[in-house]
Scaffold this motif. Sequence first.
Motif, PDB file in Angstrom:
ATOM      1  N   ALA A 225     -13.355  -2.317  -7.221  1.00  0.00           N
ATOM      2  CA  ALA A 225     -12.106  -2.139  -6.472  1.00  0.00           C
ATOM      3  C   ALA A 225     -12.391  -1.619  -5.070  1.00  0.00           C
ATOM      4  N   ALA A 226     -13.283  -0.647  -4.968  1.00  0.00           N
ATOM      5  CA  ALA A 226     -13.623  -0.078  -3.659  1.00  0.00           C
ATOM      6  C   ALA A 226     -14.252  -1.126  -2.751  1.00  0.00           C
ATOM      7  N   ARG A 227     -15.130  -1.948  -3.317  1.00  0.00           N
ATOM      8  CA  ARG A 227     -15.797  -2.981  -2.519  1.00  0.00           C
ATOM      9  C   ARG A 227     -14.798  -3.937  -1.905  1.00  0.00           C
ATOM     10  N   ARG A 228     -13.665  -4.116  -2.588  1.00  0.00           N
ATOM     11  CA  ARG A 228     -12.637  -5.046  -2.120  1.00  0.00           C
ATOM     12  C   ARG A 228     -11.483  -4.332  -1.426  1.00  0.00           C
ATOM     13  N   GLY A 229     -11.632  -3.031  -1.193  1.00  0.00           N
ATOM     14  CA  GLY A 229     -10.626  -2.289  -0.444  1.00  0.00           C
ATOM     15  C   GLY A 229      -9.383  -1.935  -1.234  1.00  0.00           C
ATOM     16  N   LEU A 230      -9.468  -1.927  -2.570  1.00  0.00           N
ATOM     17  CA  LEU A 230      -8.311  -1.679  -3.408  1.00  0.00           C
ATOM     18  C   LEU A 230      -8.159  -0.191  -3.721  1.00  0.00           C
ATOM     19  N   LEU A 231      -6.940   0.222  -3.975  1.00  0.00           N
ATOM     20  CA  LEU A 231      -6.641   1.566  -4.449  1.00  0.00           C
ATOM     21  C   LEU A 231      -6.960   1.650  -5.936  1.00  0.00           C
ATOM     22  N   TYR A 232      -7.448   2.822  -6.395  1.00  0.00           N
ATOM     23  CA  TYR A 232      -7.616   3.074  -7.819  1.00  0.00           C
ATOM     24  C   TYR A 232      -6.626   4.167  -8.221  1.00  0.00           C
ATOM     25  N   ALA A 233      -5.642   3.799  -9.039  1.00  0.00           N
ATOM     26  CA  ALA A 233      -4.622   4.733  -9.517  1.00  0.00           C
ATOM     27  C   ALA A 233      -4.862   5.006 -10.988  1.00  0.00           C
ATOM     28  N   THR A 234      -4.785   6.276 -11.386  1.00  0.00           N
ATOM     29  CA  THR A 234      -5.069   6.602 -12.772  1.00  0.00           C
ATOM     30  C   THR A 234      -4.048   7.539 -13.386  1.00  0.00           C
ATOM     31  N   HIS A 235      -3.595   7.175 -14.587  1.00  0.00           N
ATOM     32  CA  HIS A 235      -2.920   8.114 -15.477  1.00  0.00           C
ATOM     33  C   HIS A 235      -4.047   8.848 -16.191  1.00  0.00           C
ATOM     34  N   LEU A 236      -4.141  10.141 -15.958  1.00  0.00           N
ATOM     35  CA  LEU A 236      -5.271  10.932 -16.421  1.00  0.00           C
ATOM     36  C   LEU A 236      -5.450  10.858 -17.937  1.00  0.00           C
ATOM     37  N   ARG A 237      -6.664  11.165 -18.370  1.00  0.00           N
ATOM     38  CA  ARG A 237      -6.991  11.114 -19.795  1.00  0.00           C
ATOM     39  C   ARG A 237      -6.272  12.202 -20.590  1.00  0.00           C
TER      40      ARG A 237
END
Length: 544
Positions: A225-237
């Motif tokens: 995702a980072a390589r393609r400039g995307l955001l990473y959104a997470t609902h925590l564990r």
Amino acid sequence: MPYPNAFHDVLIRGGTLVDGTGGPPRRADVTVREGRVVAVTEADARRSGALPGGDRVRAASGGRAVLVIDADGLVVAPGFVDLHSHADFTVLDAPEAEACLRQGVTTLVTGNCGMSPFPAHGPASQGSPLGTGRDACLPGMDAFAAAVDAARPAVNIAPLVGHGALRAAVLGQDRRAAGRDELARMLRLLAEAAEQGAFGLSSGLIYAPGRFAATGELVALAAEAARRGLLYATHLRDEGDHLIEAVEEALTVAARSGARLQISHLKAMGPANHGRVAPALGLLDAARVTGVDVACDVYPYAASSTTLTSRLPAWALDGGVPALLDRLADAAVRRRVLDALRPAVGRTFLPEGVVIASLPPGPYAGRVGHSIAGIAADLGVEPAAAVLEVLAAHRGQVMIVNHAMAERDVDAVLVHPSSAVASDGWVLRAPGDGHPHPRSFGTFARVLGRHVRERRLLGLPEAVRKMSGLPAARLGLAGRGTVAPGQVADLCVFDQDAVTDLATYADPWRYAGGVRHVLVSGEPVLLEGEPTGRRPGRVLRRPA
């Protein structure tokens, strides 16, 4: 309604402009031409006040068709960007999205919590995890966009691709590590979604099958995702006893992958954990000092809404809901599930605060709106046993509203400079079935009314920034989120003295009030507080 069927220009005259940057309000006229803001000029005091005949909205004739909106005494702002929505599972059935328009929302960011309708490959794919809307399982983002655009939504949709959907497409619902080839397939599917315009990758680490992934799998996907400039959104564990460890895991994923990190609806669940959002926010602040690009979002309510299965141990969901139902049908295994669930009761799972929001037909259909504590009392069993009984009786498809948060924690996240306002909603119109969380109908109006006007917890410019400029920037949503020449004319006009949320936990099916006008790409979708029937929204795509 006095507006033309076709027009080229819109003039919003004499309003108080709050432009989404956090800058001070100013009195201004906003001119729109062919879907974009072309001018923001100081309002002419001599022309303030009502239009001729006392109208607030009228069509002006001349060389070009013009819609004139008198915004004297009203606030003009960017259309709000809901950074965390699940409307990808409901927009095909409710493309008019009236619940959004009446809050001033013009763009919904979907595919959150690891859940997206794409990519869906095979019978083990995720379907609709929310137990609401249609399954709408589609092979890729292009197919999803085609379906949504054909439905002609009133608002824009900006999709993320869900890690849970990627995992389901490759591994099904199995609780195991991905092999090398399987991880490679997930990476290819993520790359395909990015190439087709997805804005980011999301994970939902309390939901199967996403919860089955180890940290290393998340790092690998977030790196792509980072390589393609995307955001990473997470609902925590974990949002309860292990909140801090869950935040640390998310920050580790971001640091090791280089991804921009968005922590979804940051919260602390259960009385024993109230107050822990302060050290969690401290971890975010410390990570930013080291170069991690991290922020969070929040909805302005002290109750969440989720699936009842998310309360169960991970092993119980190995193989998906059909396997869970087989386990619950086996008395010995059911006792093991019960033993695993009991320790959370009264700590992060409060039976009196867990309210049934929706479920398919069955013996407890009449208990929608009732608590697990009440159902347990009527059955004469402990609350944990009542949970398993309701799940077994309704094929594992049970949604809940969960009252387990503290208002002071909600406030702490809401005022933090890095937090955006987001609904985590999916209900787009009223009325309907069930007893949903009021956040689908009231999130943005609640912030403006309760937290800005009544409690003065936030200033108006900062609140608007958290609902427009900030989420647009986090997403990389070019051309939206602020009011300036050249920007897309997604705009809302509201009465700050009257804007309010009307939906409550007891009576959720009520639209917000006080939003007067909404434009999407320059087209009026709400005028004088009523939908116009225009539906100019579309699926937005991030440039490759």
